[in-house]
Design a protein around this motif. Sequence first.
Motif, short mmCIF file in Angstrom:
data_model
loop_
_atom_site.label_atom_id
_atom_site.label_comp_id
_atom_site.label_asym_id
_atom_site.label_seq_id
_atom_site.Cartn_x
_atom_site.Cartn_y
_atom_site.Cartn_z
N LYS A 84 10.78 -2.57 10.42
CA LYS A 84 9.79 -2.78 9.42
C LYS A 84 8.52 -2.95 10.38
O LYS A 84 7.31 -2.60 9.90
N LYS A 85 8.93 -3.65 11.66
CA LYS A 85 7.79 -3.90 12.44
C LYS A 85 7.02 -2.63 13.05
O LYS A 85 5.54 -2.58 12.98
N ILE B 176 4.83 -1.50 9.94
CA ILE B 176 3.65 -2.04 9.94
C ILE B 176 2.76 -1.66 10.99
O ILE B 176 1.51 -1.44 10.36
N GLU B 177 3.06 -1.41 12.22
CA GLU B 177 2.07 -1.09 13.10
C GLU B 177 1.49 0.22 12.88
O GLU B 177 0.57 0.63 13.18
N LEU C 38 0.25 1.47 10.24
CA LEU C 38 -1.10 1.46 9.57
C LEU C 38 -2.30 1.56 10.26
O LEU C 38 -3.03 2.25 10.01
N GLN C 39 -2.15 0.82 11.49
CA GLN C 39 -3.32 0.80 12.40
C GLN C 39 -3.38 2.35 13.02
O GLN C 39 -4.62 2.65 13.26
N ARG C 40 -2.29 2.90 13.30
CA ARG C 40 -2.26 4.27 13.95
C ARG C 40 -2.78 5.24 12.88
O ARG C 40 -3.46 6.12 13.09
N TYR D 189 -4.96 4.82 10.56
CA TYR D 189 -6.42 4.40 10.50
C TYR D 189 -7.16 5.20 11.71
O TYR D 189 -8.14 5.75 11.47
N TYR E 99 7.13 1.66 3.23
CA TYR E 99 5.76 1.25 4.04
C TYR E 99 5.16 2.35 4.52
O TYR E 99 3.84 2.34 4.26
N ILE F 103 2.69 3.87 1.36
CA ILE F 103 1.89 2.64 1.24
C ILE F 103 0.63 2.56 2.40
O ILE F 103 -0.42 2.78 2.13
N ASN F 104 1.26 2.86 3.58
CA ASN F 104 0.31 2.72 4.76
C ASN F 104 -0.63 3.81 4.42
O ASN F 104 -2.03 3.69 4.87
N VAL G 172 -3.10 3.23 1.50
CA VAL G 172 -4.10 2.14 2.15
C VAL G 172 -5.26 2.66 2.88
O VAL G 172 -6.35 2.33 2.56
N ALA H 176 -6.35 5.75 2.98
CA ALA H 176 -6.87 7.01 2.20
C ALA H 176 -8.38 6.47 1.50
O ALA H 176 -8.61 5.48 1.28
#
Lengths: 259, 127
Positions: free
Chosen positions: A107-108, A111-112, A114-116, A118, A143, A146-147, A150, A152
């Motif tokens: 999961k971690k 989560i990370e 998402l930043q990549r 962007y 995830y 969703i990333n 988010v 987009a």
Amino acid sequence: MMGKFITIHSYKGGTGKSYLAVNLAAIYAMQGKKVALLDLDFRAPTQHVVFEPKGLKNYINNVLDGSMNIGDVLLDCSYKIDNKGKLYVGFADFSTEAIREMVSKGKKWEIEALQRIYRMRKELVDDLGFDIVIGDTSPGIQYLSINAVVAADVAVVVSTLDDADIAGTTRMLKELYETFEKETAIIINKAIGGTDLKDPEKDKIIEDLQSRYKEAVIGILPCFCEVGRLKRGNIFILNNPKHPFTEMLRVVAAKLDLF
Amino acid sequence: MSKVEVEGNALLRMEKEFISMRSYLEQIISLQKEMMQRLDREEKAPEEADNGSSGLSVAVLLRLPDHLRKTMVALSKLVEGRADEVASITGRARAIESGYLNQLVRLGYVKKIRKKHQIYFAIDGEA
């Protein structure tokens, strides 16, 4: 023109996301836009079947792992549209090991990512000057999808008229898309019975969607047998420029431009 | 053997058995404590992942109130940017975005970077 990152997402699988993604990418590229199509469906990659890349070694997986930039991963696939425009594709690693690895990512890590995503968006739009970036995501609420949604600029949700699909899509729009105030467009695909057979029940579903989401519903595409019959390797809009499906997709592309 | 000696031996056996039982009980309690600690760690793991090294995640965004989420999403698009650049994305006033960005700094999600005379903001905790 400011570049735009569009994700194509759905609640359930089999809605035709990948098919719409590649055809929309081809339409935009043939309009003279610089287009990148990203296969973000790491659990069931598709775009390698369409573009049949040879000797591919760099994948979007490497970008999300932080070991590469998106510029190192994109492949010029303009030949696939007879060089009538600039179409680049970023592929997801389709090897069984890679898919298994993506499924087992913690999961971690997700989560990370998402930043990549962007960072990837910024590199594509700001540094590499892409006008349109289309991300073909995995279905459902996980995830990685969703990333992408988010991050987009415009999120396109594709649904069929199947009851379960409509119910799930409606819930997803309310709980995910509205929370993030996403610019959202809805496409009803494979609308069997709705627009073609004039089934009153299906027509009612379409009417309800249109009254609830208004101009966000940018396309209702009937089920064309010839669309399903053509191999994925042949891009439909290229081979059938005057087909009603192609015409409808051109309208969808034009409406997406307005977002 | 006298009656007193028999009773004394019986008491000694009982004492040994008690000591042995106590030792077993202590081992059981120790194992249970270890199991509880392990379960506790496993339960906390997803929560810790949400609060992991990255300052940005869907979980973090969902925890934020709507007005700060909008600012955070706009800054994420920029990766690094000034309050006026964030304001141009959100459509709100620069002063308002400056306030929200500073709130996010205090919450630990965003860091402030000074470049000459300008202040830039970036998501804290590079992935």
